[in-house]
Scaffold this active site. Structure first.
Site, PDB file in Angstrom:
ATOM      1  N   ASP A 187      -0.173   0.154  -5.415  1.00  0.00           N
ATOM      2  CA  ASP A 187      -1.292   0.887  -4.833  1.00  0.00           C
ATOM      3  C   ASP A 187      -2.420   0.874  -5.840  1.00  0.00           C
ATOM      4  OD1 ASP A 187      -1.282   2.872  -2.212  1.00  0.00           O
ATOM      5  OD2 ASP A 187      -2.867   3.354  -3.640  1.00  0.00           O
TER       6      ASP A 187
ATOM      7  N   CYS B  53      -0.856   3.362  11.597  1.00  0.00           N
ATOM      8  CA  CYS B  53      -0.686   4.569  12.425  1.00  0.00           C
ATOM      9  C   CYS B  53      -1.910   4.748  13.315  1.00  0.00           C
ATOM     10  CB  CYS B  53      -0.424   5.801  11.561  1.00  0.00           C
ATOM     11  SG  CYS B  53      -1.732   6.152  10.385  1.00  0.00           S
TER      12      CYS B  53
ATOM     13  N   CYS C 242       0.892  -1.176   0.000  1.00  0.00           N
ATOM     14  CA  CYS C 242       0.000   0.000   0.000  1.00  0.00           C
ATOM     15  C   CYS C 242       0.916   1.208   0.000  1.00  0.00           C
ATOM     16  CB  CYS C 242      -0.899   0.014   1.228  1.00  0.00           C
ATOM     17  SG  CYS C 242      -1.979  -1.427   1.356  1.00  0.00           S
ATOM     18  N   ALA C 243       1.572   1.456  -1.131  1.00  0.00           N
ATOM     19  CA  ALA C 243       2.780   2.272  -1.139  1.00  0.00           C
ATOM     20  C   ALA C 243       2.551   3.782  -1.144  1.00  0.00           C
ATOM     21  CB  ALA C 243       3.636   1.880  -2.343  1.00  0.00           C
ATOM     22  N   ALA C 244       1.499   4.247  -1.844  1.00  0.00           N
ATOM     23  CA  ALA C 244       1.350   5.698  -2.010  1.00  0.00           C
ATOM     24  C   ALA C 244       1.074   6.387  -0.660  1.00  0.00           C
ATOM     25  CB  ALA C 244       0.213   5.972  -2.987  1.00  0.00           C
ATOM     26  N   PRO C 245       1.556   7.623  -0.455  1.00  0.00           N
ATOM     27  CA  PRO C 245       2.308   8.470  -1.380  1.00  0.00           C
ATOM     28  C   PRO C 245       3.814   8.217  -1.434  1.00  0.00           C
ATOM     29  CG  PRO C 245       1.823   9.675   0.620  1.00  0.00           C
ATOM     30  CD  PRO C 245       1.225   8.316   0.790  1.00  0.00           C
ATOM     31  N   GLY C 246       4.312   7.188  -0.724  1.00  0.00           N
ATOM     32  CA  GLY C 246       5.661   6.713  -1.024  1.00  0.00           C
ATOM     33  C   GLY C 246       6.772   7.037  -0.053  1.00  0.00           C
ATOM     34  N   GLY C 247       6.438   7.572   1.122  1.00  0.00           N
ATOM     35  CA  GLY C 247       7.493   7.862   2.104  1.00  0.00           C
ATOM     36  C   GLY C 247       8.288   6.624   2.473  1.00  0.00           C
TER      37      GLY C 247
ATOM     38  N   ASP D 106       1.807  -1.509   4.989  1.00  0.00           N
ATOM     39  CA  ASP D 106       1.467  -0.333   5.785  1.00  0.00           C
ATOM     40  C   ASP D 106      -0.029  -0.138   5.573  1.00  0.00           C
ATOM     41  OD1 ASP D 106       1.580   2.033   7.192  1.00  0.00           O
ATOM     42  OD2 ASP D 106       2.133   3.226   5.449  1.00  0.00           O
TER      43      ASP D 106
END
Length: 449
Positions: A286, A383, A262-267, A330
């Protein structure tokens, strides 16, 4: 029009109609050119009024004859702005807070009610002179904390169960602070020392963060992020320190195949590529193409070559089965660990939405665990600080998939400071002074299929 209070009122009116606070704020700010101090005041008034909504409503309920919910919606918003300044903005003189709120009423079709607005706010000031706090609080600990710190009761209950009263109160206080901005230094382009010295030369104060070798925290007001030294050169990116912890727990090695599902926005994707020395392959998956575009821009600015984009729902990507050394999930979550950043998150989530999210999270971990080779690792992170989305998802997963086990951080590891008895990591914001996070590293044993 450049009156910051009137602009705050316009943004808040949109929020009360369902807009996200940050989106409503941006929309208004894009239409006007405000000096920095007015921009800061407007931002503070919008986020503060949303964050403190329950407390402000309670003040209206206690002082006015009509309850907050019975007031015309725009008048309620104006009263929120007045009470917020009187209660939480000590730098604004009380007379200025009262007079500007009366003006707001006049400007927004409530000329006939200016006496009411003036009387209500002055009544608050009179009560403040004769008692330590004009806000009357109930005895019940859940409602008491909920009204005083402005959270729904169900969130307070979740925290009380895990932390007890004193720690919950500290957490509530922390969640109502203005958030800090953390940076992650791109170790392939620069170093902590080089970024520190560039910032010092530009008069920007930063501090280091324990246990995190790439992290710097900005201190004080810095203006536009993209104008800071090293941004265009890709020396650093914005990423909260708790989120940086996730990449270190995953511990990717040069040459690995890593899938960030679930990569975006990529931090976290870009951090993984940096930790691997940009050698190997990082698949950034994503289902939202527009959010992946932002990831691509970020990777280009940081000059990272090892990232490949994959648009699609991670529950339906069979081409990745048994291909990854490490997988990062994530997971989408309620965000209850980052409510100081998202002023309206506390009002948007419900016990029902948390339950729905936990089903989604379980579905995601069940599917994406198939991407990992034997002997490989999966890191699950959220989070949020809600056990239903964290410990319970992991317990259920381990019960259904016996080939997996928790790999706790080693005792000498700096990350053992965040370790729970079960070997997961949990960051409590009021104790560690960073976003609330949960993360766990899982290992797929060799005898698994």
């Amino acid at each position: 029009m450049t009156n910051p209070r009137q602009l705050a009122f316009i943004a808040l009116r949109e929020v009360h109609k369902g807009a996200y606070a940050d989106v409503a704020l941006d929309r208004v700010l894009q239409k006007v050119k405000l000096p920095d101090h007015d921009r800061r005041l407007m931002t503070e008034l919008v986020y503060g009024s949303v964050r403190r909504q329950r407390t402000l409503d309670t003040l209206i309920d206690q002082i006015a004859t009509k309850k907050a919910q019975q007031q015309p919606p725009d008048l309620r918003t104006i009263l929120h702005l007045g009470f917020y300044q009187l209660r939480y903005q000590q730098r604004i003189p009380a007379s200025a807070a009262v007079n500007t709120t009366v003006e707001l009423a006049k400007e927004n079709s409530f000329s006939g009610l200016t006496g009411f607005v003036n009387g209500l706010l002055r009544q608050y000031l009179r009560l403040a002179e004769t008692s330590p706090d004009p806000l009357k609080l109930p005895e019940n600990p859940v409602e008491r904390l909920g009204i005083l710190y402005s959270f729904p009761d169900w969130i307070i209950e979740v925290w009380l169960e895990q932390l007890g009263f004193e720690e919950t109160e500290k957490l509530c206080e922390w969640m109502n602070q203005t958030p800090t901005i953390d940076l992650r230094v791109n170790i392939l382009r620069s170093s902590l020392e080089e970024v520190e010295s560039a910032f010092n030369s530009a008069g920007v104060l930063v501090s280091r963060i324990p246990h995190l070798p790439q992290a710097l925290r900005l201190i004080g007001n810095t203006g536009g992020i993209q104008n800071l030294p090293g941004f265009r050169e890709g020396w650093w990116t914005v990423q909260d320190s708790s989120a940086q912890l996730v990449g270190h727990l995953l511990d990717p090695k040069p040459g690995d195949v890593v899938i960030d599902v679930c990569a975006a926005p990529g931090g976290k994707t870009t951090q993984i590529a940096e930790l691997m020395g940009d050698r190997g392959k990082v698949w950034a998956c994503d289902k939202t193409a527009s959010r992946l575009r932002k990831l691509k821009e970020n990777a280009q600015r940081l000059n990272l070559q090892s990232i490949e984009i994959c648009t699609g729902d991670s529950r339906n990507l069979p081409q990745f089965y048994q291909t990854a050394d490490r997988v990062l999930l994530d997971a989408p979550c309620s965000g209850l660990g980052t409510m100081h950043r998202h002023a309206d998150a506390r009002w948007r989530q419900t016990p029902e939405s948390v339950k729905e999210l936990s089903q989604l999270q379980f579905g995601l971990i069940s599917h994406t665990s198939n991407f990992v080779k034997s002997g490989g690792f999966l890191v699950y992170a959220t989070c949020t600080l809600h056990p239903t989305e964290n410990e319970e998802v992991i317990s259920r997963f381990l019960a259904d998939y016996p080939a997996w086990q928790i790999e706790p951080p080693r005792r000498e590891s700096p990350y053992s400071a965040y370790s729970t008895p079960s070997g997961c990591l949990k960051v409590w914001p009021h104790q560690q002074n960073m976003d609330g996070f949960f993360m766990v590293r899982l290992r797929k044993t060799n005898n698994s299929e």
